[in-house]
Design a protein around this motif. Structure first.
Motif, mmCIF file in Angstrom:
data_model
loop_
_atom_site.group_PDB
_atom_site.id
_atom_site.type_symbol
_atom_site.label_atom_id
_atom_site.label_comp_id
_atom_site.label_asym_id
_atom_site.label_seq_id
_atom_site.Cartn_x
_atom_site.Cartn_y
_atom_site.Cartn_z
ATOM 1 N N CYS A 51 21.353 33.557 34.711
ATOM 2 C CA CYS A 51 21.654 34.499 35.787
ATOM 3 C C CYS A 51 21.772 33.723 37.085
ATOM 4 O O CYS A 51 20.865 32.967 37.444
ATOM 5 C CB CYS A 51 20.550 35.546 35.925
ATOM 6 N N LEU A 52 22.870 33.890 37.769
ATOM 7 C CA LEU A 52 23.091 33.241 39.053
ATOM 8 C C LEU A 52 23.028 34.302 40.139
ATOM 9 O O LEU A 52 23.608 35.376 39.995
ATOM 10 C CB LEU A 52 24.439 32.537 39.081
ATOM 11 N N VAL A 53 22.326 33.993 41.216
ATOM 12 C CA VAL A 53 22.163 34.947 42.306
ATOM 13 C C VAL A 53 22.619 34.299 43.601
ATOM 14 O O VAL A 53 22.246 33.165 43.901
ATOM 15 C CB VAL A 53 20.680 35.388 42.443
ATOM 16 N N CYS A 54 23.420 35.009 44.351
ATOM 17 C CA CYS A 54 23.857 34.556 45.662
ATOM 18 C C CYS A 54 23.243 35.499 46.688
ATOM 19 O O CYS A 54 23.492 36.696 46.662
ATOM 20 C CB CYS A 54 25.387 34.578 45.747
ATOM 21 N N SER A 55 22.423 34.958 47.563
ATOM 22 C CA SER A 55 21.727 35.776 48.550
ATOM 23 C C SER A 55 21.777 35.082 49.900
ATOM 24 O O SER A 55 21.880 33.857 49.974
ATOM 25 C CB SER A 55 20.270 35.977 48.110
ATOM 26 N N SER A 56 21.673 35.853 50.931
ATOM 27 C CA SER A 56 21.673 35.301 52.276
ATOM 28 C C SER A 56 20.510 34.342 52.459
ATOM 29 O O SER A 56 19.375 34.637 52.082
ATOM 30 C CB SER A 56 21.557 36.439 53.296
ATOM 31 N N ASN A 59 17.419 35.669 54.377
ATOM 32 C CA ASN A 59 16.468 36.609 53.793
ATOM 33 C C ASN A 59 15.471 35.830 52.955
ATOM 34 O O ASN A 59 15.597 35.713 51.745
ATOM 35 C CB ASN A 59 17.195 37.660 52.944
ATOM 36 N N ILE A 60 14.463 35.284 53.600
ATOM 37 C CA ILE A 60 13.501 34.416 52.928
ATOM 38 C C ILE A 60 12.738 35.154 51.833
ATOM 39 O O ILE A 60 12.370 34.568 50.824
ATOM 40 C CB ILE A 60 12.544 33.748 53.941
ATOM 41 N N ASP A 61 12.496 36.458 51.995
ATOM 42 C CA ASP A 61 11.776 37.218 50.975
ATOM 43 C C ASP A 61 12.491 37.182 49.635
ATOM 44 O O ASP A 61 11.867 37.045 48.588
ATOM 45 C CB ASP A 61 11.578 38.681 51.404
ATOM 46 N N ARG A 62 13.805 37.300 49.636
ATOM 47 C CA ARG A 62 14.534 37.266 48.375
ATOM 48 C C ARG A 62 14.577 35.860 47.799
ATOM 49 O O ARG A 62 14.589 35.682 46.598
ATOM 50 C CB ARG A 62 15.951 37.785 48.569
ATOM 51 N N LEU A 63 14.598 34.860 48.658
ATOM 52 C CA LEU A 63 14.669 33.481 48.171
ATOM 53 C C LEU A 63 13.381 33.045 47.493
ATOM 54 O O LEU A 63 13.398 32.228 46.583
ATOM 55 C CB LEU A 63 14.975 32.522 49.325
#
Length: 67
Positions: A51-56, A59-63
């Motif tokens: 699974c590959l995720v691209c996130s801002s 947004n440190i919480d998601r990272l």
């Protein structure tokens, strides 16, 4: 939004970028960060492949979410 308009009123602006995931969708329920995280974990857990995720990067919480 009103605070942004007030802060920029009368000042020259060359470019303004805004996140607009819910723009024009005022009747939809807005998911909390916790709900988004739980959903992401559920989707990843349900997969048996990569699974590959691209996130801002802002947004440190998601990272730092541990799956």
């Amino acid at each position: 939004m009103q605070a942004i308009i007030k802060a920029l009123s009368g000042k020259p602006v060359d470019v303004m970028l805004l996140e607009g995931a819910m723009f024009g969708r005022s009747k939809e329920k807005i998911a909390t960060e916790k709900e988004l995280e739980d959903n992401l974990v559920q989707v990843i857990d349900s997969r048996n492949d990569i699974c590959l995720v691209c996130s801002s990067g802002q947004n440190i919480d998601r990272l730092v979410t541990k799956v």
